[in-house]
Enzyme design. Structure first.
Site, PDB file in Angstrom:
ATOM      1  N   TYR A  33       0.702  -1.205  -0.050  1.00 22.30           N
ATOM      2  CA  TYR A  33      -0.045   0.129   0.071  1.00 22.30           C
ATOM      3  C   TYR A  33       0.908   1.201   0.110  1.00 22.30           C
ATOM      4  O   TYR A  33       1.975   1.190   0.232  1.00 22.30           O
ATOM      5  CB  TYR A  33      -0.837   0.080   1.229  1.00 22.30           C
ATOM      6  CG  TYR A  33      -0.309   0.258   2.488  1.00 22.30           C
ATOM      7  CD1 TYR A  33       0.402  -0.382   3.055  1.00 22.30           C
ATOM      8  CD2 TYR A  33      -0.520   1.404   3.216  1.00 22.30           C
ATOM      9  CE1 TYR A  33       1.229  -0.365   4.354  1.00 22.30           C
ATOM     10  CE2 TYR A  33       0.176   1.772   4.312  1.00 22.30           C
ATOM     11  CZ  TYR A  33       0.944   0.848   4.985  1.00 22.30           C
ATOM     12  OH  TYR A  33       1.523   1.279   6.201  1.00 22.30           O
ATOM     13  N   ARG A  52       8.257   4.139  -4.712  1.00 23.13           N
ATOM     14  CA  ARG A  52       8.192   3.163  -3.431  1.00 23.13           C
ATOM     15  C   ARG A  52       7.081   2.011  -3.746  1.00 23.13           C
ATOM     16  O   ARG A  52       7.498   0.969  -3.595  1.00 23.13           O
ATOM     17  CB  ARG A  52       8.150   3.832  -2.303  1.00 23.13           C
ATOM     18  CG  ARG A  52       8.217   3.069  -1.091  1.00 23.13           C
ATOM     19  CD  ARG A  52       8.369   3.557   0.316  1.00 23.13           C
ATOM     20  NE  ARG A  52       6.689   4.188   0.512  1.00 23.13           N
ATOM     21  CZ  ARG A  52       6.791   4.819   1.551  1.00 23.13           C
ATOM     22  NH1 ARG A  52       7.596   5.359   2.420  1.00 23.13           N
ATOM     23  NH2 ARG A  52       5.412   5.506   1.796  1.00 23.13           N
ATOM     24  N   ARG A 100      -7.999 -20.011  -2.490  1.00 21.78           N
ATOM     25  CA  ARG A 100      -7.094 -19.908  -1.280  1.00 21.78           C
ATOM     26  C   ARG A 100      -5.983 -21.111  -1.331  1.00 21.78           C
ATOM     27  O   ARG A 100      -6.180 -22.358  -1.276  1.00 21.78           O
ATOM     28  CB  ARG A 100      -7.522 -20.020   0.093  1.00 21.78           C
ATOM     29  CG  ARG A 100      -6.590 -19.584   1.278  1.00 21.78           C
ATOM     30  CD  ARG A 100      -7.136 -19.810   2.657  1.00 21.78           C
ATOM     31  NE  ARG A 100      -6.239 -19.369   3.535  1.00 21.78           N
ATOM     32  CZ  ARG A 100      -5.278 -20.117   4.186  1.00 21.78           C
ATOM     33  NH1 ARG A 100      -5.076 -21.109   3.632  1.00 21.78           N
ATOM     34  NH2 ARG A 100      -4.306 -19.649   5.097  1.00 21.78           N
ATOM     35  N   HIS A 102      -1.461 -21.287  -0.916  1.00 22.01           N
ATOM     36  CA  HIS A 102      -0.268 -20.267  -0.620  1.00 22.01           C
ATOM     37  C   HIS A 102       0.654 -19.715  -2.012  1.00 22.01           C
ATOM     38  O   HIS A 102       1.083 -18.963  -1.990  1.00 22.01           O
ATOM     39  CB  HIS A 102       0.631 -20.867   0.535  1.00 22.01           C
ATOM     40  CG  HIS A 102       0.024 -20.971   1.792  1.00 22.01           C
ATOM     41  ND1 HIS A 102      -0.887 -21.753   2.214  1.00 22.01           N
ATOM     42  CD2 HIS A 102       0.389 -20.263   2.903  1.00 22.01           C
ATOM     43  CE1 HIS A 102      -1.222 -21.763   3.388  1.00 22.01           C
ATOM     44  NE2 HIS A 102      -0.428 -20.787   4.053  1.00 22.01           N
ATOM     45  N   LYS A 149       6.330  -2.106   2.033  1.00 19.78           N
ATOM     46  CA  LYS A 149       5.517  -1.487   2.535  1.00 19.78           C
ATOM     47  C   LYS A 149       4.169  -2.562   2.396  1.00 19.78           C
ATOM     48  O   LYS A 149       3.232  -2.042   1.660  1.00 19.78           O
ATOM     49  CB  LYS A 149       5.051   0.007   2.152  1.00 19.78           C
ATOM     50  CG  LYS A 149       4.193   0.791   2.808  1.00 19.78           C
ATOM     51  CD  LYS A 149       4.336   2.380   2.588  1.00 19.78           C
ATOM     52  CE  LYS A 149       3.123   3.247   3.005  1.00 19.78           C
ATOM     53  NZ  LYS A 149       3.516   3.375   4.515  1.00 19.78           N
ATOM     54  N   GLU A 182      12.007   2.017  14.535  1.00 17.83           N
ATOM     55  CA  GLU A 182      11.189   3.194  13.921  1.00 17.83           C
ATOM     56  C   GLU A 182       9.739   2.907  14.694  1.00 17.83           C
ATOM     57  O   GLU A 182       9.610   2.152  15.515  1.00 17.83           O
ATOM     58  CB  GLU A 182      10.759   2.893  12.426  1.00 17.83           C
ATOM     59  CG  GLU A 182      10.048   1.652  11.944  1.00 17.83           C
ATOM     60  CD  GLU A 182      10.077   1.510  10.679  1.00 17.83           C
ATOM     61  OE1 GLU A 182       9.639   2.331   9.874  1.00 17.83           O
ATOM     62  OE2 GLU A 182       9.820   0.424   9.980  1.00 17.83           O
ATOM     63  N   LEU A 207      11.001   0.915   7.460  1.00 14.08           N
ATOM     64  CA  LEU A 207      10.473   1.610   6.100  1.00 14.08           C
ATOM     65  C   LEU A 207      11.058   2.963   5.719  1.00 14.08           C
ATOM     66  O   LEU A 207      11.332   3.670   6.535  1.00 14.08           O
ATOM     67  CB  LEU A 207       9.040   1.851   6.079  1.00 14.08           C
ATOM     68  CG  LEU A 207       8.341   2.395   4.837  1.00 14.08           C
ATOM     69  CD1 LEU A 207       8.258   1.114   3.976  1.00 14.08           C
ATOM     70  CD2 LEU A 207       7.026   2.988   5.060  1.00 14.08           C
TER      71      LEU A 207
HETATM   72  N1  PLP Z   1       7.391   3.391   9.028  1.00 14.90           N
HETATM   73  C1  PLP Z   1       6.402   2.719   8.915  1.00 14.90           C
HETATM   74  C2  PLP Z   1       6.372   1.504   9.774  1.00 14.90           C
HETATM   75  C3  PLP Z   1       5.267   3.375   8.328  1.00 14.90           C
HETATM   76  O1  PLP Z   1       4.144   2.571   8.488  1.00 14.90           O
HETATM   77  C4  PLP Z   1       5.246   4.638   7.567  1.00 14.90           C
HETATM   78  C5  PLP Z   1       4.084   5.187   7.166  1.00 14.90           C
HETATM   79  O2  PLP Z   1       3.006   4.548   6.967  1.00 14.90           O
HETATM   80  C6  PLP Z   1       6.445   5.476   7.968  1.00 14.90           C
HETATM   81  C7  PLP Z   1       7.356   4.709   8.496  1.00 14.90           C
HETATM   82  C8  PLP Z   1       6.644   6.774   7.297  1.00 14.90           C
HETATM   83  O3  PLP Z   1       6.605   6.695   5.823  1.00 14.90           O
HETATM   84  P1  PLP Z   1       6.058   7.964   4.888  1.00 14.90           P
HETATM   85  O4  PLP Z   1       6.936   9.297   5.407  1.00 14.90           O
HETATM   86  O5  PLP Z   1       6.414   7.458   3.748  1.00 14.90           O
HETATM   87  O6  PLP Z   1       4.606   8.267   5.251  1.00 14.90           O
END
Ligand code: PLP
Length: 286
Positions: A33, A52, A100, A102, A149, A182, A207
């Site tokens: 997403y 991304r 369904r 895998h 993501k 993070e 991320l």
């Molecule tokens: N880290 C995580 C785990 C996130 O889910 C997000 C955003 O959803 C971010 C960092 C920040 O990313 P961005 O600056 O692209 O929104």
């Protein structure tokens, strides 16, 4: 005005918008997403978010659901139909609908694409940033590819709910070495007592936030010294300031970690300066 969602080729009433029960997003969290800010009716950093998305899809071998030019039209049309001036557009791509199993479905299975847009009142975010937020720390029990993501966010959901139940807004994940990686939905930053800006290096362990990338440029312009490296919980607790970044938060100050005040317990000047300058560095496209 009623909300509209884009679901696999159609614009439908949000209340009735649905994907099949055998969508692999639903069955396996087999999808990715993006969340992109809408400001004054325009997309913020669309290019980077789309780049991304392409990377995330490539890493898990899902095909683009449509050419990028068409995707950009769908994003705009969803924003237009929902008349969003300020808010966010959300898009999700999954490996599609299949019995369904895998194993990947037959390559002819079209990926699913869902797009929604939502208005938010910018004043609310400003009020939160003005006060600063509390965070808690939580073990980083996620998989080793959080640079993708993916919609598989269960550890993030559980950590953020624990934060909420503790009266905080965000959870900062801590790895086995006691270093902060993070937040549950944000990147984590501190300002050291010497005034150095520190955020973890963007490898597979976080991320690579689009906001993080842009903020590094803002920091350079503001002539701040930046260190992209891991930092410990102890370092964060001794920091002059701390803050989080994301497309929905820009830079939002952190004033408490696990109940302990950071700096003087109030939003710091660096976070404020980064927040104020963010949109002059972000790419805003028509
Ligand atoms: N880290 C995580 C785990 C996130 O889910 C997000 C955003 O959803 C971010 C960092 C920040 O990313 P961005 O600056 O692209 O929104």
């Amino acid at each position: 005005m009623s909300r509209i969602a884009y679901v696999n080729g159609q614009y439908v009433a949000h209340a009735q918008a649905a994907v099949h029960i055998e969508d692999r997003g639903y069955q396996f969290a087999d999808g990715v997403y993006e969340v992109c800010e809408i400001r004054g009716g325009h997309l913020v950093d669309e290019r980077r978010h789309v780049e991304r998305l392409v990377r995330s899809l490539g890493e898990i071998r899902i095909a683009l659901p449509m050419p990028l030019a068409a995707l950009k039209v769908v994003l705009r049309e969803t924003i237009r139909r929902n008349r969003v001036r300020n808010g966010f557009v959300y898009l999700q791509v999954t490996r599609g609908v299949a019995r369904r199993d895998h194993y990947f479905p037959d390559p002819s299975t079209p990926p699913s694409l869902v797009v929604t847009a939502r208005a938010v009142d910018p004043a609310k975010g400003e009020a939160v940033a003005g006060e600063g937020i509390a965070v808690i720390t939580a073990p980083d029990n996620r998989w080793e590819r959080v640079d993708i993501k993916t919609v598989g966010l269960l550890p993030n959901v559980l950590a953020k709910q624990a934060a909420k139940e503790a009266g905080a807004r965000e959870a900062w994940f801590v790895d086995r070495e006691g270093r902060i990686t993070e937040g549950g939905s944000t990147n984590a930053w501190i300002v050291t007592p010497e005034g150095r800006l520190v955020t973890r290096q963007a490898d597979n362990g976080i991320l690579r936030g689009i906001t993080r990338t842009v903020m590094l440029q803002v920091a350079e312009q503001l002539q701040l010294t930046v260190e992209e490296r891991a930092f410990t919980v102890a370092e964060a607790l001794a920091a002059r300031e701390a803050f989080v970044t994301s497309a929905t938060n820009f830079a939002t100050p952190v004033v408490r970690i696990d109940g302990l005040p950071i700096g003087d317990g109030r939003p710091g000047a660096v976070a404020r300066a980064l927040r104020e300058n963010f949109h002059s560095f972000a790419e805003i496209t028509p």
